[in-house]
Design a protein around this motif. Sequence first.
Motif, PDB file in Angstrom:
ATOM      1  N   VAL A 177      -8.194  -2.580   4.511  1.00 39.16           N
ATOM      2  CA  VAL A 177      -6.770  -2.823   4.779  1.00 39.16           C
ATOM      3  C   VAL A 177      -6.564  -4.270   5.237  1.00 39.16           C
ATOM      4  CG1 VAL A 177      -4.898  -2.295   6.399  1.00 39.16           C
ATOM      5  CG2 VAL A 177      -6.093  -0.449   5.261  1.00 39.16           C
ATOM      6  N   THR A 178      -7.522  -4.762   6.068  1.00 35.01           N
ATOM      7  CA  THR A 178      -7.424  -6.149   6.525  1.00 35.01           C
ATOM      8  C   THR A 178      -7.509  -7.123   5.350  1.00 35.01           C
ATOM      9  OG1 THR A 178      -8.430  -5.566   8.612  1.00 35.01           O
ATOM     10  CG2 THR A 178      -8.478  -7.869   8.004  1.00 35.01           C
ATOM     11  N   LEU A 179      -8.487  -6.898   4.456  1.00 35.95           N
ATOM     12  CA  LEU A 179      -8.646  -7.791   3.307  1.00 35.95           C
ATOM     13  C   LEU A 179      -7.393  -7.769   2.437  1.00 35.95           C
ATOM     14  CD1 LEU A 179     -12.346  -7.081   2.252  1.00 35.95           C
ATOM     15  CD2 LEU A 179     -11.406  -9.242   3.060  1.00 35.95           C
ATOM     16  N   LEU A 180      -6.886  -6.556   2.179  1.00 38.01           N
ATOM     17  CA  LEU A 180      -5.731  -6.427   1.282  1.00 38.01           C
ATOM     18  C   LEU A 180      -4.481  -7.058   1.902  1.00 38.01           C
ATOM     19  CD1 LEU A 180      -6.380  -2.748   0.167  1.00 38.01           C
ATOM     20  CD2 LEU A 180      -6.404  -4.732  -1.336  1.00 38.01           C
ATOM     21  N   THR A 181      -4.196  -6.684   3.163  1.00 34.68           N
ATOM     22  CA  THR A 181      -2.980  -7.198   3.796  1.00 34.68           C
ATOM     23  C   THR A 181      -3.083  -8.692   4.048  1.00 34.68           C
ATOM     24  OG1 THR A 181      -2.898  -5.083   4.927  1.00 34.68           O
ATOM     25  CG2 THR A 181      -1.321  -6.723   5.616  1.00 34.68           C
ATOM     26  N   GLY A 182      -4.258  -9.134   4.498  1.00 36.10           N
ATOM     27  CA  GLY A 182      -4.457 -10.552   4.748  1.00 36.10           C
ATOM     28  C   GLY A 182      -4.211 -11.372   3.485  1.00 36.10           C
ATOM     29  N   ALA A 183      -4.749 -10.911   2.359  1.00 36.81           N
ATOM     30  CA  ALA A 183      -4.566 -11.632   1.102  1.00 36.81           C
ATOM     31  C   ALA A 183      -3.084 -11.661   0.723  1.00 36.81           C
ATOM     32  CB  ALA A 183      -5.380 -10.972  -0.002  1.00 36.81           C
ATOM     33  N   ALA A 184      -2.413 -10.524   0.899  1.00 41.12           N
ATOM     34  CA  ALA A 184      -1.004 -10.451   0.527  1.00 41.12           C
ATOM     35  C   ALA A 184      -0.167 -11.389   1.387  1.00 41.12           C
ATOM     36  CB  ALA A 184      -0.497  -9.017   0.660  1.00 41.12           C
ATOM     37  N   VAL A 185      -0.427 -11.376   2.701  1.00 37.98           N
ATOM     38  CA  VAL A 185       0.354 -12.236   3.600  1.00 37.98           C
ATOM     39  C   VAL A 185       0.058 -13.702   3.313  1.00 37.98           C
ATOM     40  CG1 VAL A 185       0.771 -12.859   6.002  1.00 37.98           C
ATOM     41  CG2 VAL A 185       0.530 -10.478   5.383  1.00 37.98           C
ATOM     42  N   ALA A 186      -1.203 -14.010   3.013  1.00 45.18           N
ATOM     43  CA  ALA A 186      -1.564 -15.394   2.730  1.00 45.18           C
ATOM     44  C   ALA A 186      -0.829 -15.918   1.504  1.00 45.18           C
ATOM     45  CB  ALA A 186      -3.069 -15.504   2.524  1.00 45.18           C
ATOM     46  N   LEU A 187      -0.591 -15.041   0.525  1.00 44.88           N
ATOM     47  CA  LEU A 187       0.060 -15.493  -0.707  1.00 44.88           C
ATOM     48  C   LEU A 187       1.570 -15.512  -0.589  1.00 44.88           C
ATOM     49  CD1 LEU A 187      -1.972 -13.822  -3.565  1.00 44.88           C
ATOM     50  CD2 LEU A 187      -1.889 -16.215  -2.915  1.00 44.88           C
ATOM     51  N   ALA A 188       2.143 -14.501   0.081  1.00 43.42           N
ATOM     52  CA  ALA A 188       3.590 -14.333  -0.014  1.00 43.42           C
ATOM     53  C   ALA A 188       4.272 -14.198   1.334  1.00 43.42           C
ATOM     54  CB  ALA A 188       3.904 -13.102  -0.867  1.00 43.42           C
ATOM     55  N   GLY A 189       3.520 -14.274   2.431  1.00 39.08           N
ATOM     56  CA  GLY A 189       4.146 -14.014   3.721  1.00 39.08           C
ATOM     57  C   GLY A 189       4.286 -12.515   3.924  1.00 39.08           C
ATOM     58  N   PRO A 190       4.818 -12.112   5.076  1.00 39.72           N
ATOM     59  CA  PRO A 190       4.886 -10.687   5.377  1.00 39.72           C
ATOM     60  C   PRO A 190       5.965  -9.973   4.564  1.00 39.72           C
ATOM     61  CG  PRO A 190       5.829 -11.963   7.165  1.00 39.72           C
ATOM     62  CD  PRO A 190       5.330 -12.942   6.167  1.00 39.72           C
ATOM     63  N   ILE A 191       5.544  -9.141   3.634  1.00 45.47           N
ATOM     64  CA  ILE A 191       6.503  -8.345   2.851  1.00 45.47           C
ATOM     65  C   ILE A 191       6.386  -6.896   3.307  1.00 45.47           C
ATOM     66  CG2 ILE A 191       6.980  -7.425   0.567  1.00 45.47           C
ATOM     67  CD1 ILE A 191       6.447 -10.156  -0.535  1.00 45.47           C
ATOM     68  N   ALA A 192       7.483  -6.370   3.855  1.00 42.83           N
ATOM     69  CA  ALA A 192       7.431  -5.027   4.420  1.00 42.83           C
ATOM     70  C   ALA A 192       7.845  -3.991   3.388  1.00 42.83           C
ATOM     71  CB  ALA A 192       8.355  -4.935   5.632  1.00 42.83           C
ATOM     72  N   PHE A 193       7.450  -2.758   3.636  1.00 46.98           N
ATOM     73  CA  PHE A 193       7.940  -1.569   2.945  1.00 46.98           C
ATOM     74  C   PHE A 193       7.350  -1.325   1.564  1.00 46.98           C
ATOM     75  CE2 PHE A 193      11.766  -2.323   5.710  1.00 46.98           C
ATOM     76  CZ  PHE A 193      11.517  -1.271   6.555  1.00 46.98           C
ATOM     77  N   LEU A 194       6.636  -2.305   0.965  1.00 35.17           N
ATOM     78  CA  LEU A 194       6.035  -2.025  -0.345  1.00 35.17           C
ATOM     79  C   LEU A 194       5.014  -0.910  -0.205  1.00 35.17           C
ATOM     80  CD1 LEU A 194       4.988  -5.120  -2.435  1.00 35.17           C
ATOM     81  CD2 LEU A 194       6.616  -3.324  -2.966  1.00 35.17           C
ATOM     82  N   GLY A 195       4.179  -1.015   0.823  1.00 34.31           N
ATOM     83  CA  GLY A 195       3.153  -0.017   1.047  1.00 34.31           C
ATOM     84  C   GLY A 195       3.723   1.328   1.448  1.00 34.31           C
ATOM     85  N   LEU A 196       4.984   1.324   1.845  1.00 34.36           N
ATOM     86  CA  LEU A 196       5.650   2.578   2.197  1.00 34.36           C
ATOM     87  C   LEU A 196       6.149   3.287   0.950  1.00 34.36           C
ATOM     88  CD1 LEU A 196       6.956   4.047   4.838  1.00 34.36           C
ATOM     89  CD2 LEU A 196       9.044   3.031   3.988  1.00 34.36           C
ATOM     90  N   MET A 197       6.708   2.496   0.028  1.00 35.41           N
ATOM     91  CA  MET A 197       7.388   3.091  -1.122  1.00 35.41           C
ATOM     92  C   MET A 197       6.441   3.482  -2.240  1.00 35.41           C
ATOM     93  SD  MET A 197      10.780   0.773  -1.502  1.00 35.41           S
ATOM     94  CE  MET A 197       9.978  -0.819  -1.427  1.00 35.41           C
ATOM     95  N   ALA A 198       5.433   2.629  -2.510  1.00 35.43           N
ATOM     96  CA  ALA A 198       4.608   2.847  -3.701  1.00 35.43           C
ATOM     97  C   ALA A 198       3.811   4.161  -3.653  1.00 35.43           C
ATOM     98  CB  ALA A 198       3.686   1.648  -3.918  1.00 35.43           C
ATOM     99  N   PRO A 199       3.123   4.480  -2.527  1.00 39.48           N
ATOM    100  CA  PRO A 199       2.256   5.667  -2.553  1.00 39.48           C
ATOM    101  C   PRO A 199       2.954   6.997  -2.876  1.00 39.48           C
ATOM    102  CG  PRO A 199       1.690   4.271  -0.714  1.00 39.48           C
ATOM    103  CD  PRO A 199       2.946   3.718  -1.293  1.00 39.48           C
ATOM    104  N   PRO A 200       4.095   7.335  -2.235  1.00 35.01           N
ATOM    105  CA  PRO A 200       4.682   8.634  -2.580  1.00 35.01           C
ATOM    106  C   PRO A 200       5.086   8.728  -4.047  1.00 35.01           C
ATOM    107  CG  PRO A 200       6.038   7.471  -0.951  1.00 35.01           C
ATOM    108  CD  PRO A 200       4.812   6.669  -1.156  1.00 35.01           C
ATOM    109  N   ILE A 201       5.588   7.609  -4.608  1.00 35.73           N
ATOM    110  CA  ILE A 201       5.965   7.642  -6.026  1.00 35.73           C
ATOM    111  C   ILE A 201       4.703   7.790  -6.873  1.00 35.73           C
ATOM    112  CG2 ILE A 201       7.217   6.433  -7.845  1.00 35.73           C
ATOM    113  CD1 ILE A 201       8.620   4.825  -5.665  1.00 35.73           C
TER     114      ILE A 201
END
Lengths: 330, 328
Positions: free
Chosen positions: B237-261
Amino acid sequence: MMRALGLAGLLFAVAALALTAGQVHLDAAALWQGITGGDGPGALTIRILRGPRVAVGLGAGAALGLSGAIFQSLLRNPLASPDVMGFTAGSGLAILASITAGLSLPMPLVAAAGGLATAVLVAILARPPGGARGVEGTPALTLVLVGIGVGFTTASVGSFLMTRLSGPQAAEAHRWLAGSLSARDWGHGLQIALIGGLFALVLVPQVRALKLLELGPELAAGLGLRVRRARVLLAATGVGLAAAAVAVVGPVAFVALMAPPVGARLSGARGAGGRLAAAAAAGAIIVVLADLVARASLPGLQLPIGVMTGILGAPYLLWRLSREMERGEL
Amino acid sequence: MTRWGLLIGVLAAVVLLSLTVGVRPVSLAEAWRALTAPDLTNPDHIVVLSIRLPRIVAGLICGAALGTAGMAMQVLTRNPLADPGVLGVNAGAAFAVTLGSLLLQRADAGFLAYLAFPGAAAATVAVFSLGGGFRGDASPVRLTLAGAALNALLVSLVSAVVLMRGDTLEVVRFWVVGSLADAGARPIAAMAMAAGGGLALLFALAPRIESLALGAALSRGLGTHPGRVQAGVLVSVTLLTGAAVALAGPIAFLGLMAPPIARKIVGAALRPGLVASALLGAVVLLFADTLGRLVFAPAEIRAGVMTALVGGPAFVLIARRLSPGGTS
């Protein structure tokens, strides 16, 4: 009774400390001289610099404490407070939006409208699916969770608006959003005294309803209370108090959450009225003390008070959470 | 497998859309020529290669990383509200970047990006231990509240840093709203490797995560070490989130929406769920980014705002279903 007097004494001592301590230290004689109308450094500090600041802090802190106490009693949950449920964030967003749009509306009205709109939104969104609503109403934790969700969304719209502002405007808005007591004058003090006092007066006849509601909605209804109406009135009063505070100091985090239990602990008050008064006193103490620490702890650097209460309040929320857990409530 | 075909088809469509539309529309044929036979005197080719392509690549990495990180957190904690943004992991990474920029007096994105990892790691460990995630009895409400509290604390700290040094506000106020706009200036290849590593680890751990989700006692009986699996999930989770934040800054709610769908589309098994969640995360983020470029063109609405506008209501919807009786 003794402990209640102790709380009042503490409030007085904190206010006196806030007036005397700082970059320029005043002794008791200079303070007295300043208050009684003499000249000298005391008078300048009291009348222009620290006096209004402390007065605004006391008023806003008391309003936030009262608001938190109302919601925590009403929803019978120690985690329910206008800041955790996103209402103060809504007030903040409304003010930020009006700065961005370049409107010169009176800030208290904007803050109140934003807070009220957010509260209504959270209440509607949190209604149980199917619309079935008994006397029990919406569960408090659903309100808290929905409020957190609404708060996240408001915060992200707010940070979007921040990117639309010019550099100086953004710095101003950022300082404002963090919650600050700097550069407050007696006008702000009068404003929070009048509006906060008005809502406090409105609250007085509702104390009985709050007391009954704490027994549980069914019992309260059995004792002749119109539960739905009493709830709506109390919630509106709570939102109004929070908005009055936000209008003068910005969305200061966690004061409304912390003040009621701290007040109850310090004063030992049991009754609904006593706990409300204790929460107001504790809120005033927390705000003035946090402001004192924020401006006196790091010389030359005036941290806004909201940053201070955020740093203190988040660990409190976490501790509270672990307490609730151990008691098996979560 | 028509469901997979559909997912990949939608992703391809969003990629093509993102490549061609914008302030300067580029035809598909021209975009193809830019990719195969680039002509650096043609402005269309320059737009495609140096602006849109990095955004798309970063969006794919970032969306996939956040989608799978959310999936892992939701399965491990059995909390449908778990998301790196909601639980404060994004804020931890953002705080580390802000503090680093202040203390080390450097603002180059390539360097700041690496600070996101220790921040994300510390926040992940903090929120899991505060929310009771390690004991395996974290109720969704508790974990979410712990995340909200951690988030508030970190936001206050970021504020304190910003107010100490006015010039950091200029970095921070654009940085805390997640966006793909600056992706070209950030270390895409390195972050792709970090996210890939996190994803691979998650994939390898998948059967054990599933057994852990049955409860600590049962999974121990099946021969799983809960501690090791949790540590592995935290690392990924650290590797994934760290990479995402490093590229695009903190983007919320993507990880909330994608899994249930994703679960609705491919079922409850974790491995296909992770792949579908990665694809969906990328689709949502790229679509949000493209839409954000179009709505107020030539001004942009940043992707993080667009995802919050959709994700906030999604959070509320899930929260409503979650606690009819007050507890989970």
